[in-house]
Design an enzyme around this catalytic site. Structure first.
Site, PDB file in Angstrom:
ATOM      1  N   ASP A 130       0.856  -1.189   0.000  1.00 55.58           N
ATOM      2  CA  ASP A 130       0.000   0.000   0.000  1.00 55.58           C
ATOM      3  C   ASP A 130       0.893   1.240   0.000  1.00 55.58           C
ATOM      4  O   ASP A 130       2.080   1.164   0.338  1.00 55.58           O
ATOM      5  CB  ASP A 130      -0.941   0.022   1.217  1.00 55.58           C
ATOM      6  N   GLU A 197       0.063  -1.137   5.748  1.00 57.64           N
ATOM      7  CA  GLU A 197       1.106  -0.676   6.684  1.00 57.64           C
ATOM      8  C   GLU A 197       0.942   0.802   6.990  1.00 57.64           C
ATOM      9  O   GLU A 197       1.164   1.241   8.120  1.00 57.64           O
ATOM     10  CB  GLU A 197       2.497  -0.949   6.086  1.00 57.64           C
TER      11      GLU A 197
HETATM   12 ZN   LIG Z   1       6.734   2.001   4.151  1.00 63.33          ZN
END
Ligand SMILES: [Zn+2]
Length: 497
Positions: A130, A197
């Site tokens: 992401d 994340e």
């Molecule tokens: Zn990162």
């Protein structure tokens, strides 16, 4: 007579001190020079097994899929995340024909590559796919569209080229190349890629780590993002690159502080002011008191490893931190980046109160985010805040939006993981000084902390301060040269596991 004796004693003490400082300097210089040259001698020649342009084009296709993580989770487009997972299948067919692949939830992607020797402990490679949004604000504009994946004048452009689809692509590309050679790892290799994340990793990494735990897995070491090969970031190195291998990571907690007051008509306020004033007074008290500075053992070791590479005067200082730590902390505290490496930080990031100008607010809240230096704990901070606030009517609690964690136990540079990275860098990035480092951000690897003793937060990309500024900013791009050398690094790394 007396003054002569006194001055003789002083003179002898001074000479003794100078001799101690210099002998510590000389022995430390020798010790780390020996380690550096041992790493160089052991290095293996790098095979040119790959084509950089082909690799850049595959990574470009991954950049073109806008896997954006929004804090407001409902804004996420789940389709693009599965599109990304599918794209890996087409780009890396041998990996997908050989490795066991599992998809956990919408964001977790696990691969298991079986090794020849079941008795050896496996290793785990992490990355996230992401990215943060790439919106343009004010006069910040992208020279190439952020999801164009444009390759131009030696660079691949786009959001995710540095943070951190490149790391994921290094790992997949290396596995694909080695499979083409008919290679099989000696021990089991796992990959775990998360798709959230940037918004805490609770659906990706946290979930995958708990699955690994249930299966009883543990790893000799885990590789994740966190540090890079820094160039021109430390003036005293005069351009020599330093590989900052994150062996320690600060903890994190966000506290919510709440003040309550009587709501009602603003024409009849209480004499003590409103909830806003009460909370504001508390914040002022907290902001006046920063946390004390300290040189963490990892930071000390980082400075000591620079000894052979800096001027004699600086070398004597770095080799004698028992004496010069206050001086180093004074210098570090003058710059916000280095200051963050020597203390627990606090930042009031959100303040909420009041609806309308003629209504007294019944409540005021703020969020105060902390990055915790190893040695401090969440419990300690909360207790300390209570004392500083001096107001029992203010409540303080974990805000709970992100999972809070105490600092993670630091890895040891004498252990296998750091040694291997140091050895390989000597061959793929000659002239680079590998040093342990304290990561001041928060990475997915924290969820795997119970599964290994060694977390190595490192990506083999050579970055200057201007490159670092593009991460989460505009004009993020990676040089093809970096892609080539990074891939060489990973090829060596996998071959030597
Ligand atoms: Zn990162």
């Amino acid at each position: 007579m007396m003054p002569t004796i006194l001055s003789s004693i002083l003179l002898l003490t001074a000479v003794g001190l100078i001799l101690t400082l210099i002998s510590r300097y000389l022995s430390m210089k020798k010790q780390y020079e020996r380690l550096d040259s041992a790493a160089e001698k052991q290095s293996h020649p790098t095979d040119s097994l790959f084509d950089t342009n082909g690799f850049a084009q595959r990574l470009a296709q991954l950049i073109q899929i806008p896997t954006v993580s929004w804090t407001n989770r409902s804004k996420r487009d789940l389709k693009v995340f599965s599109q990304f997972q599918e794209k890996l299948i087409t780009l890396y067919p041998r990996v997908h024909a050989t490795l066991k692949r599992e998809v956990h939830g919408n964001f977790g992607l696990v691969y298991h590559w079986k090794g020849k020797n079941p008795n050896r402990q496996p290793v785990l490679f992490l990355a996230h796919y992401d990215v943060v949004p790439a919106e343009e604000k004010g006069d910040e504009t992208w020279k190439e569209p952020p999801f164009s994946g444009r390759i131009k004048q030696g660079y691949l452009w786009g959001r995710g080229t540095l943070d951190i689809k490149s790391q994921l692509a290094f790992q997949m590309e290396t596995a694909e190349i080695l499979l083409t050679q008919g290679w099989q790892p000696d021990r089991d290799i796992y990959f775990a890629f998360g798709g959230d994340e940037e918004i805490a990793g609770t659906e990706g990494a946290q979930n995958m780590a708990s699955i690994f735990k249930k299966r009883g897995l543990s790893f000799e070491f885990v590789v994740d993002e966190g540090g890079v090969i820094a160039r021109d970031q430390l003036a005293f190195l005069k351009g020599q690159p330093a590989a900052l291998v994150g062996l320690a990571e600060k903890g994190m907690v966000t506290f919510k502080i709440t003040a309550t007051g009587e709501s009602g008509h603003s024409s009849m306020p209480g004499r003590d002011g409103t909830a806003i004033g009460r909370l504001a007074r508390g914040i002022v008290r907290l902001e006046k008191k920063s946390f004390p500075s300290r040189l963490d053992p990892v930071m000390k070791n980082m400075l000591e490893r620079f000894v052979p590479h800096v001027s004699v005067a600086l070398g004597v200082i770095f080799a004698n931190l028992w004496l010069f730590s206050p001086l180093i902390r004074f210098i570090f505290s003058k710059n916000k980046t280095t200051d963050s490496l020597i203390r627990t930080t606090q930042a009031v990031t959100v303040f909420h109160s009041g609806e309308q100008e003629n209504i007294l607010p019944g409540e005021a809240t703020c969020l105060i985010n902390h990055r915790i230096l190893p040695g401090n704990t969440i419990g300690q901070l909360q207790k300390q805040h209570r004392q500083i606030l001096k107001d029992k009517a203010l409540t303080i609690e974990d805000a709970g939006n992100w999972p809070a964690n105490d600092p993670i136990k630091a890895g040891d540079p004498k252990e296998s993981g750091f040694q291997l990275i140091q050895k390989i860098l000597a061959s793929t990035h000659p002239g680079t000084i590998a040093v342990p480092f304290l990561v001041n951000g928060s990475t997915d690897s924290k969820y795997y902390r119970d599964l290994t003793d060694q977390i190595l937060r490192f990506t083999p990309l050579v970055l200057k301060p201007a490159d670092i500024a593009t991460i989460h900013g505009v004009n993020e791009k990676v040089s093809l040269n970096n892609l080539e050398n990074g891939l060489k690094f990973y090829l060596q790394l996998f071959s030597q596991l």
